[in-house]
Design a protein around this motif. Sequence first.
Motif, PDB file in Angstrom:
ATOM      1  N   THR A  61       1.424  12.882   5.545  1.00  0.00           N
ATOM      2  CA  THR A  61       1.437  14.103   6.437  1.00  0.00           C
ATOM      3  C   THR A  61       2.730  14.534   7.342  1.00  0.00           C
ATOM      4  O   THR A  61       3.066  15.622   7.403  1.00  0.00           O
ATOM      5  N   ARG A  62       3.130  13.499   7.659  1.00  0.00           N
ATOM      6  CA  ARG A  62       4.102  13.706   8.819  1.00  0.00           C
ATOM      7  C   ARG A  62       5.580  14.368   7.842  1.00  0.00           C
ATOM      8  O   ARG A  62       6.426  14.941   8.352  1.00  0.00           O
ATOM      9  N   GLN A  93      -6.637   3.157  -4.529  1.00  0.00           N
ATOM     10  CA  GLN A  93      -7.710   3.628  -3.530  1.00  0.00           C
ATOM     11  C   GLN A  93      -8.115   5.051  -3.675  1.00  0.00           C
ATOM     12  O   GLN A  93      -7.509   5.760  -3.571  1.00  0.00           O
ATOM     13  N   LYS A 143       5.885  10.163  -0.571  1.00  0.00           N
ATOM     14  CA  LYS A 143       6.956   9.805   0.555  1.00  0.00           C
ATOM     15  C   LYS A 143       7.623   8.586  -0.023  1.00  0.00           C
ATOM     16  O   LYS A 143       8.952   8.754   0.449  1.00  0.00           O
ATOM     17  N   PRO A 148      -8.022   8.237   0.710  1.00  0.00           N
ATOM     18  CA  PRO A 148      -7.330   7.484   1.953  1.00  0.00           C
ATOM     19  C   PRO A 148      -8.027   7.102   3.216  1.00  0.00           C
ATOM     20  O   PRO A 148      -7.835   7.784   4.080  1.00  0.00           O
ATOM     21  N   LEU A 149      -8.908   6.105   2.973  1.00  0.00           N
ATOM     22  CA  LEU A 149      -9.507   5.821   4.107  1.00  0.00           C
ATOM     23  C   LEU A 149      -8.917   4.865   5.384  1.00  0.00           C
ATOM     24  O   LEU A 149      -9.788   4.339   6.034  1.00  0.00           O
ATOM     25  N   GLY A 150      -7.695   4.577   4.948  1.00  0.00           N
ATOM     26  CA  GLY A 150      -7.035   3.858   6.027  1.00  0.00           C
ATOM     27  C   GLY A 150      -6.322   2.500   5.326  1.00  0.00           C
ATOM     28  O   GLY A 150      -6.482   2.295   4.316  1.00  0.00           O
ATOM     29  N   PRO A 172       0.842  -1.280   0.041  1.00  0.00           N
ATOM     30  CA  PRO A 172       0.033  -0.144   0.139  1.00  0.00           C
ATOM     31  C   PRO A 172       0.929   1.197  -0.030  1.00  0.00           C
ATOM     32  O   PRO A 172       1.713   1.376   0.800  1.00  0.00           O
ATOM     33  N   ALA A 218      -0.784   4.425  -0.711  1.00  0.00           N
ATOM     34  CA  ALA A 218      -1.887   5.430  -1.025  1.00  0.00           C
ATOM     35  C   ALA A 218      -2.112   6.570   0.156  1.00  0.00           C
ATOM     36  O   ALA A 218      -2.994   7.333   0.150  1.00  0.00           O
ATOM     37  N   GLY A 219      -1.272   6.334   1.007  1.00  0.00           N
ATOM     38  CA  GLY A 219      -1.195   7.065   2.387  1.00  0.00           C
ATOM     39  C   GLY A 219      -0.807   8.620   1.956  1.00  0.00           C
ATOM     40  O   GLY A 219      -0.144   8.855   0.915  1.00  0.00           O
ATOM     41  N   LEU A 220      -1.514   9.577   2.790  1.00  0.00           N
ATOM     42  CA  LEU A 220      -0.950  11.188   2.426  1.00  0.00           C
ATOM     43  C   LEU A 220       0.405  11.556   2.964  1.00  0.00           C
ATOM     44  O   LEU A 220       0.726  12.430   2.279  1.00  0.00           O
TER      45      LEU A 220
END
Length: 289
Positions: free
Chosen positions: A15-16, A103, A26, A106-108, A9, A11-13
């Motif tokens: 943000t960190r 995805q 990232k 980004p619903l988790g 996976p 597809a996360g944003l």
Amino acid sequence: MRIRKAVIPVAGLGTRFLPATKAIPKEMLTIVDRPTIQYIVEEVVASGIEQVIMVTGSGKSAIEDHFDYSYELETILEQRKKWTLLEEVKKISNLIEITSVRQKRPLGLGHAILCTKDLVGNEPFVVVLGDDLVDASIPCTQQLLNVFNEFHRPIVAVYPVSKEEIHNYGIVEGEEIKEQTYRVTKMMEKPAPETTDSNLAIIGRYILTPDIFTILENTPTGHGGEIQLTDALMELARQNQIYAYRFAGRRYDAGDKFGYIQATLAYALKHPEIGPRVREYLQKELCLG
Ligand code: UTP
């Protein structure tokens, strides 16, 4: 049953890592001379996996491009007789068969895994997070596959963390049934340190069986308004036995600023071309021992 597929996976944003990740995924940030995601794909290839299923999202097309053929670049390198670079570039696109699924939001992490249901089908599979690096002499994925071949049940990779870090992780309690292998008795998502005696944290390597998909379909939104994989794993553990494996190796959270710097230093120090210079630099300039 032989495991052939790895879900990665991405597809996360991220943000960190903002603002670096505003336009660059990232997973494409470089550790010495290649993006984090390339180390991940190389790990699954070295572990004998035959197909990668990437869960991508908006703004992540650079990842797919990185593993694709680049006709223009290859032609120019050929014309300029840059044979070593040409080989290097071609090698990346020939690493492994990559399929991707999008995805849409980004619903988790749990939701990202659920998006691969049709592509995975009815067979066990590996999940390797696209920003979680493990430096190990035997690839971490291979270590988990070895345990799976013995127990044929889902496995989570764990490593010991300090008391202060427990609240940042999914934590596993279990009975050690053989060296480094635990039969899971309890799983907790980000527990308060005083609520558990265990310090075994779940990291981004899992072996899952297809029954996880039905559980994910029925998993409500959890922590952070996202469908959490750990919540589904807790349910899986309630239904049937799952295992945890304390892998051998060093893990770096490359999706976190400090973890990324640690990974960069570690991989730079062992890099054949620049390693000795980096060591000398750290020793001399920064007066480190
Ligand atoms: P993280 O917890 O690192 O979340 O996801 P994130 O959104 O990527 O990053 P931060 O916390 O905002 O900085 C763990 C893994 O799950 C993937 C990420 O790409 C990462 O590999 N993920 C997460 C998805 O694919 N989809 C999601 O909806 C969430």
